[in-house]
Motif scaffolding. Sequence first.
Motif, short mmCIF file in Angstrom:
data_model
loop_
_atom_site.label_atom_id
_atom_site.label_comp_id
_atom_site.label_asym_id
_atom_site.label_seq_id
_atom_site.Cartn_x
_atom_site.Cartn_y
_atom_site.Cartn_z
N TYR A 155 3.59 7.73 -13.62
CA TYR A 155 4.75 7.92 -12.76
C TYR A 155 4.31 8.19 -11.32
CZ TYR A 155 8.52 10.37 -10.39
OH TYR A 155 9.44 10.77 -9.46
N HIS A 156 4.97 7.55 -10.35
CA HIS A 156 4.76 7.82 -8.93
C HIS A 156 6.11 8.02 -8.27
CE1 HIS A 156 0.57 6.71 -9.24
NE2 HIS A 156 0.86 5.49 -9.64
N THR A 157 6.14 8.90 -7.28
CA THR A 157 7.32 8.96 -6.42
C THR A 157 7.38 7.68 -5.59
OG1 THR A 157 6.16 9.99 -4.57
CG2 THR A 157 7.09 11.46 -6.26
N THR A 158 8.51 7.47 -4.94
CA THR A 158 8.67 6.27 -4.11
C THR A 158 7.63 6.25 -2.99
OG1 THR A 158 11.03 6.24 -4.59
CG2 THR A 158 10.30 4.98 -2.68
N ALA A 159 7.42 7.40 -2.36
CA ALA A 159 6.46 7.45 -1.25
C ALA A 159 5.03 7.18 -1.74
CB ALA A 159 6.53 8.83 -0.57
N GLN A 160 4.67 7.73 -2.89
CA GLN A 160 3.33 7.49 -3.44
C GLN A 160 3.13 6.01 -3.76
OE1 GLN A 160 3.49 10.15 -6.76
NE2 GLN A 160 2.67 11.91 -5.63
N TRP A 161 4.11 5.43 -4.42
CA TRP A 161 3.99 4.02 -4.82
C TRP A 161 3.92 3.11 -3.59
CZ3 TRP A 161 2.02 1.49 -8.48
CH2 TRP A 161 2.38 0.17 -8.78
N ASP A 162 4.72 3.41 -2.58
CA ASP A 162 4.70 2.63 -1.34
C ASP A 162 3.32 2.71 -0.69
OD1 ASP A 162 6.15 1.15 0.82
OD2 ASP A 162 5.66 2.95 1.98
N ASP A 163 2.74 3.90 -0.67
CA ASP A 163 1.42 4.09 -0.08
C ASP A 163 0.35 3.32 -0.86
OD1 ASP A 163 -0.38 5.32 1.80
OD2 ASP A 163 -0.99 6.70 0.20
N ILE A 164 0.43 3.38 -2.19
CA ILE A 164 -0.55 2.67 -3.02
C ILE A 164 -0.48 1.17 -2.79
CG2 ILE A 164 -1.07 2.03 -5.42
CD1 ILE A 164 -0.24 4.98 -6.09
N LEU A 165 0.72 0.62 -2.80
CA LEU A 165 0.89 -0.82 -2.61
C LEU A 165 0.30 -1.27 -1.28
CD1 LEU A 165 4.58 -1.29 -3.86
CD2 LEU A 165 2.49 -1.98 -5.07
N LYS A 166 0.61 -0.56 -0.22
CA LYS A 166 0.17 -0.98 1.12
C LYS A 166 -1.33 -0.84 1.28
CE LYS A 166 4.66 -0.23 3.29
NZ LYS A 166 5.51 0.62 4.14
N ARG A 167 -1.91 0.17 0.68
CA ARG A 167 -3.36 0.32 0.76
C ARG A 167 -4.07 -0.76 -0.06
NH1 ARG A 167 -5.52 5.12 2.86
NH2 ARG A 167 -3.90 6.46 3.73
N ILE A 168 -3.52 -1.11 -1.21
CA ILE A 168 -4.10 -2.20 -2.00
C ILE A 168 -4.01 -3.51 -1.22
CG2 ILE A 168 -3.71 -3.66 -4.04
CD1 ILE A 168 -5.12 -1.23 -4.88
N ILE A 169 -2.91 -3.74 -0.56
CA ILE A 169 -2.74 -4.96 0.25
C ILE A 169 -3.81 -5.01 1.34
CG2 ILE A 169 -1.22 -6.13 1.91
CD1 ILE A 169 1.14 -4.95 0.23
N ARG A 170 -4.06 -3.87 2.02
CA ARG A 170 -5.08 -3.84 3.07
C ARG A 170 -6.47 -4.05 2.50
NH1 ARG A 170 -1.73 0.14 5.50
NH2 ARG A 170 -2.95 1.88 4.69
#
Length: 717
Positions: free
Chosen positions: A169-184
């Motif tokens: 489980y991730h909060t919305t902010a955590q999941w958003d951060d993970i996605l963007k860092r993986i993209i970078r």
Amino acid sequence: MTFFDKLTFKMTNIINIKIRSLIKLKFYALILCISFSCNSDMNINSINKNQLDKETSLYLKQHSKNPINWQRWSNSIFDVSQDLDKLIVVSIGYSSCHWCHVMEDETFANDSIASVMNEHFINVKVDREENPDVDQVYMTASQLMTGMGGWPLNVITLPDGSPIYAGTYHTTAQWDDILKRIIRLKKDNYDGLKEIASNVKKGVTDINTIRKQEEVSIFDNLYLNENLNTWRERWDLINGGDISQQKFVSPSKYLFLLNYGRLYKDQSVLDHVEKTLDIIAYSGLNDFVEGGFYRYTVEEQWKIPHFEKMLYDQAQMISLYSKAYKIFKKDLYMDVVYKTISFLRSKLASEDNLFFAAMDADTDGEEGKYYSFKEEELKRISGNTDFDLFTSYYNINVDNPWEDDKYLLLPNEYSQENEWVNSNNISSKEFNNLKEEWIERIIEIKSERTEPRIDDKIIISWNSLAIIGIIDAYEAFKNDEFLDLAIIMFKELRKKSFRKNKLIHTYKENQFQEGVLEDYAYFSKASMKLFQATGLQLYFDFSKKLIDQALEIFKDDNSDLLFYSNNEELFSKVIPLDDGVVPSPNSIIAEQLYNIGHVIFDDYYLDLSDKMVSSVKNIIDGNINSYSVWANNILNRVEPFYEIAVIGPNAKSVTDDITGTFIPNAIVVQSDVESQIPLFIDRYFEDETYIYVCQNKTCQRPERDINLALGQVPYVY
């Protein structure tokens, strides 16, 4: 260091440790397994739209309105992802999972999150109950990468399916951060991600590489005693069960302890099981109103449950309390069994007499709302009774609600009821009348509420566990309705569970998933149990057929064990070993091979069973509590194992009398006709029914008297 940095640091460091440490981690923490397959195809056009509205899975349909372009699992994912060079988000859960609902509401319904996921990823939703081998392999990866697992399980993979990130489980902010860092990271250091994926793949592959044993292991009671003493240190002597911040029941653990305690006349072991079962029966884990067991409790005293109800839990708890009744003869255990079967038949029954998969933890978006009560409702339930009397019996502190202004009812323990009755100066008759009135009002209030959702898929392996449990109940209580139900279930399951002569795992509205190892293992055991209960050879033949098919379909050429599925598209194959919330299908296969070999005197089956058990000797040493069905397999080898054959015109009634007794390390079979099954050959007489107690193809003197026959088995007393 940010949340993502910490996870990434931990992930990359764990992945690069020695494979020996990875193996140890996996076997300590591997979580519940279930089963998989896939039907639909994916193409480049489909990934631009949420496709889940076409699904029959309740869990997938729950995500069909998300703005994310979810796809169902398909082996063609990898063709599309590699063509587009897109990473994949694999998000795994199930319909009755509370935190899956929370993340769906908070995060997957978020337009901003959806925009990022749709642009940069192929997004795949997986119902772990439909596609359990997908869940198995990615859960194993999660355990290796983070040391944790659970649902929802959210994994990000390379286009070939190899994991580069795993979390729950991730909060919305955590999941958003993970996605963007993986993209970078993909843009700036794609080679680094590929290296992580390569290490994960190697780790998962290595821990599922088990070499053939050159020699069969020799087990002794010292091995079992030392392992049991190690486990004993983890027992919760106050609350029952094992010491843990959350309380799960893995019924196979206690079935092993019953066998061990009876074989070695270890009263301390039996006392621990009895205490645990007594506490659980009156705990928050057991729904004392409608019957059925919740998944687990969120604290160590068995008081506050996580409210979903799973079919596999009900099935195994029926087995456990039925077998325990044979030893302890407690009416409480009989009540638990009858009430649990009643719950299955009233709440989870399908039109064709099979059982649905699960009942949700949530109603109207709130966990436990169906099972909790506000103060004004408590007063309505108590009626004209003194309110303090009512709250004291149900252990309610009005100043300390369970959550917000909601309360849970928790009856006094079985051992404390008489004390409570005496201390409140009421008679037993008055007490029973009060309880009936309170239950009636509880049911009345609940009838006015939205009932929890039912996940109405039919899962072959879980229904097989239910058949096993119901036959165990029949053996303990001799209620013909139970045997009739098991026979009807078997007929329906056999009729509907095959496609192209192979088992499927689950079906619903003409959609089905290919069978996995647990379907073959559990269905084979269910059929064997019916053979034992009825004496009809067709059940034995079907049980053996399923085992033979499993050996052919799931064979691992490098070991004597079997793969969980034969899906070649997954990034690695998995050999399931741990006996967790459901038994390892490999341990059940080993058990079935042993039983079949003893009935037909076939050394091939016996030798293969020996090799399978030998394969896990070093793996389970020191952690036998996580491998309790394997431990039962070892018991069968350490102490004498008996074939008890009842043969003659009254075989069924005699067998029914025998199976009411708790007999470890034995298989009891019967035939009321002349049979060519090797154990029965030349032992049938038209005018008499004889009981043969045998070991390794050699039988003692046949007896007509049950007590004399069982006197030949030293474990019966």
